[in-house]
Scaffold this active site. Structure first.
Site, PDB file in Angstrom:
ATOM      1  N   LYS A 172       0.849  -1.199   0.000  1.00 50.03           N
ATOM      2  CA  LYS A 172       0.000   0.000   0.000  1.00 50.03           C
ATOM      3  C   LYS A 172       0.885   1.249   0.000  1.00 50.03           C
ATOM      4  O   LYS A 172       2.092   1.164   0.258  1.00 50.03           O
ATOM      5  CB  LYS A 172      -0.903  -0.016   1.235  1.00 50.03           C
ATOM      6  CG  LYS A 172      -0.137   0.040   2.563  1.00 50.03           C
ATOM      7  CD  LYS A 172      -1.042  -0.295   3.745  1.00 50.03           C
ATOM      8  CE  LYS A 172      -0.261  -0.248   5.046  1.00 50.03           C
ATOM      9  NZ  LYS A 172      -1.058  -0.782   6.186  1.00 50.03           N
ATOM     10  N   TYR A 180      18.075  28.718   8.373  1.00 49.21           N
ATOM     11  CA  TYR A 180      16.886  29.410   8.884  1.00 49.21           C
ATOM     12  C   TYR A 180      16.864  29.388  10.415  1.00 49.21           C
ATOM     13  O   TYR A 180      17.132  28.367  11.047  1.00 49.21           O
ATOM     14  CB  TYR A 180      15.620  28.706   8.399  1.00 49.21           C
ATOM     15  CG  TYR A 180      15.267  28.982   6.964  1.00 49.21           C
ATOM     16  CD1 TYR A 180      14.994  30.273   6.518  1.00 49.21           C
ATOM     17  CD2 TYR A 180      15.193  27.932   6.057  1.00 49.21           C
ATOM     18  CE1 TYR A 180      14.652  30.506   5.191  1.00 49.21           C
ATOM     19  CE2 TYR A 180      14.842  28.158   4.728  1.00 49.21           C
ATOM     20  CZ  TYR A 180      14.573  29.454   4.306  1.00 49.21           C
ATOM     21  OH  TYR A 180      14.232  29.677   3.009  1.00 49.21           O
TER      22      TYR A 180
HETATM   23  C1  LIG Z   1      -0.343  -1.772   6.801  1.00 47.90           C
HETATM   24  C2  LIG Z   1      -0.936  -3.018   7.317  1.00 47.90           C
HETATM   25  C3  LIG Z   1      -0.143  -4.152   7.536  1.00 47.90           C
HETATM   26  C4  LIG Z   1       1.362  -4.125   7.444  1.00 47.90           C
HETATM   27  O1  LIG Z   1       1.869  -3.599   8.641  1.00 47.90           O
HETATM   28  P1  LIG Z   1       3.461  -3.541   8.902  1.00 47.90           P
HETATM   29  O2  LIG Z   1       3.568  -3.050  10.292  1.00 47.90           O
HETATM   30  O3  LIG Z   1       3.991  -2.555   7.913  1.00 47.90           O
HETATM   31  O4  LIG Z   1       3.966  -4.900   8.676  1.00 47.90           O
HETATM   32  C5  LIG Z   1      -0.769  -5.320   7.907  1.00 47.90           C
HETATM   33  N1  LIG Z   1      -2.113  -5.373   8.062  1.00 47.90           N
HETATM   34  C6  LIG Z   1      -2.902  -4.298   7.880  1.00 47.90           C
HETATM   35  C7  LIG Z   1      -4.368  -4.423   8.085  1.00 47.90           C
HETATM   36  C8  LIG Z   1      -2.344  -3.083   7.516  1.00 47.90           C
HETATM   37  O5  LIG Z   1      -3.134  -2.015   7.349  1.00 47.90           O
END
Ligand SMILES: *Cc1c(COP(=O)(O)O)cnc(C)c1O
Length: 355
Positions: free
Chosen positions: A33, A253
């Site tokens: 994702k 800055y």
């Molecule tokens: C993003 C996500 C994962 C992966 O989590 P990590 O901590 O990156 O391994 C697994 N399950 C769900 C439902 C998620 O939203």
């Protein structure tokens, strides 16, 4: 060309995936994702196509991008659908869909698919963000089973605190899940990366590896379970300006850094518009031609400044690793008061090179 390069080592991605799957002891979704946590979803999916059991993305748009790119493995939509009309695309693209709310359940129950859906039915076992409460879960499961609209239900839940292995919270979530699910048929999926690394009882028929694929452990420093992971992204730039400052002179800055000694300052093409966290300013580690040094002054939009005082060989053209092999992403995230996930997701404007 502006010398900011995100090198994506696909061999390391494959290594990490295979390690995750081996640790989980069974089928494992590669969670790609958010553009594969900033690494490029399609390229990562293609690199894993012959080893992965499937992929997980947040939403339909992300899944369609993969399908249009030729990815044919199973894809789970972790947020499910946002409106009933999306179910037609779920069917057309042969996607697996999380159902995590009564509204999503109704959408599925009212749909008329030509071919029944595969649904991942989510339980809220304690995170209290999404999913059906344990006491409502069996009823949702039964409605789906009886509807004729689904061919398969995978029982799933998600951990809130699996990255704090010493706590009992994860065991409580497992208890809540199992106390209901042991009476319901079908496969299960609970473990994220931290669950894979630390909680053997969470390993089920399907596991979900996210951050560990990219070579970052979700665990606090000191936990060695992720030690064999290999960083996938290496973010580098180059020094394109050098100046010598007398003690007492400020840099950048807000003059947030003032030289305590005669200081040689290197100017780097990388800033917060590239995703380098502005909160990781003075003190954040960098590696210059492989030698560790630090950011000095505030990170600005397109540029940042580093300390070259103890690196007399370094100068214009020297390579600066922002994170990768010498500087760990978790160090930079900690400097910014955040986690590797957020820092990786934010990378943009860099030239992505895939190896
Ligand atoms: C993003 C996500 C994962 C992966 O989590 P990590 O901590 O990156 O391994 C697994 N399950 C769900 C439902 C998620 O939203």
């Amino acid at each position: 060309m502006r010398p900011l390069i995100a090198s994506i080592r696909l061999e390391n991605l494959r290594h990490n995936y295979l390690l995750a799957k081996q640790m989980a002891g069974g089928p494992t979704l590669a969670v790609i994702k958010a553009n594969a946590y900033g690494h490029g979803a399609l390229r990562c999916a293609q690199a894993l196509a012959d080893v992965a059991d499937g992929f997980a993305v947040a939403c339909l748009e992300e899944a369609v991008q993969l399908r249009e790119g030729g990815v044919s493995l199973p894809i789970v939509l972790l947020e499910g659908v946002f409106e009933a009309a999306e179910l037609a695309a779920v069917e057309a693209h042969d996607l697996w869909c999380v159902v995590q709310s009564p509204q999503q359940l109704d959408m599925v129950l009212q749909a008329n698919p030509a071919k029944p859906y595969t649904v991942w039915l989510k339980m809220d076992s304690g995170m209290h963000r999404a999913g059906f409460f344990p006491q409502d879960y069996a009823a949702a499961h039964c409605k789906l089973m009886a509807s004729g609209k689904v061919s398969k239900i995978v029982k799933m839940s998600h951990f809130a605190r699996a990255d704090e292995p010493q706590l009992s919270a994860t065991h409580a979530q497992l208890e809540a899940f199992d106390s209901v699910c042991r009476y319901l048929p079908g496969e299960e999926s609970i473990a994220n990366s931290a669950g894979i690394l630390c909680h053997e009882r969470a390993h089920r028929q399907w596991n979900r590896a996210g951050i560990m694929l990219y070579g970052a452990s979700p665990l606090p420093a000191g936990f060695e379970q992720g030690a064999a992971l290999k960083p996938v992204m290496r973010l580098t730039s180059r020094v394109f300006g050098v100046r010598e400052l007398a003690a007492g002179e400020p840099v950048g800055y807000g003059a947030s850094f003032v030289a305590e000694r005669p200081t040689r300052v290197g100017l780097i093409a990388c800033g917060y518009a590239d995703g380098y966290p502005r909160l990781a300013s003075t003190g954040s580690p960098v590696a210059i031609d492989g030698v560790r040094s630090r950011v000095i002054g505030r990170v600005s939009m397109d540029m940042m400044t580093v300390d070259l005082t103890d690196l007399p060989q370094a100068g214009i053209g020297s390579e600066v690793e922002l994170w990768g092999d010498t500087v760990h992403i978790n160090e930079v995230a900690a400097q910014a008061g955040t986690i590797s996930y957020e820092v990786l997701c934010n990378v943009k404007r860099a030239h992505f090179q895939y190896h």
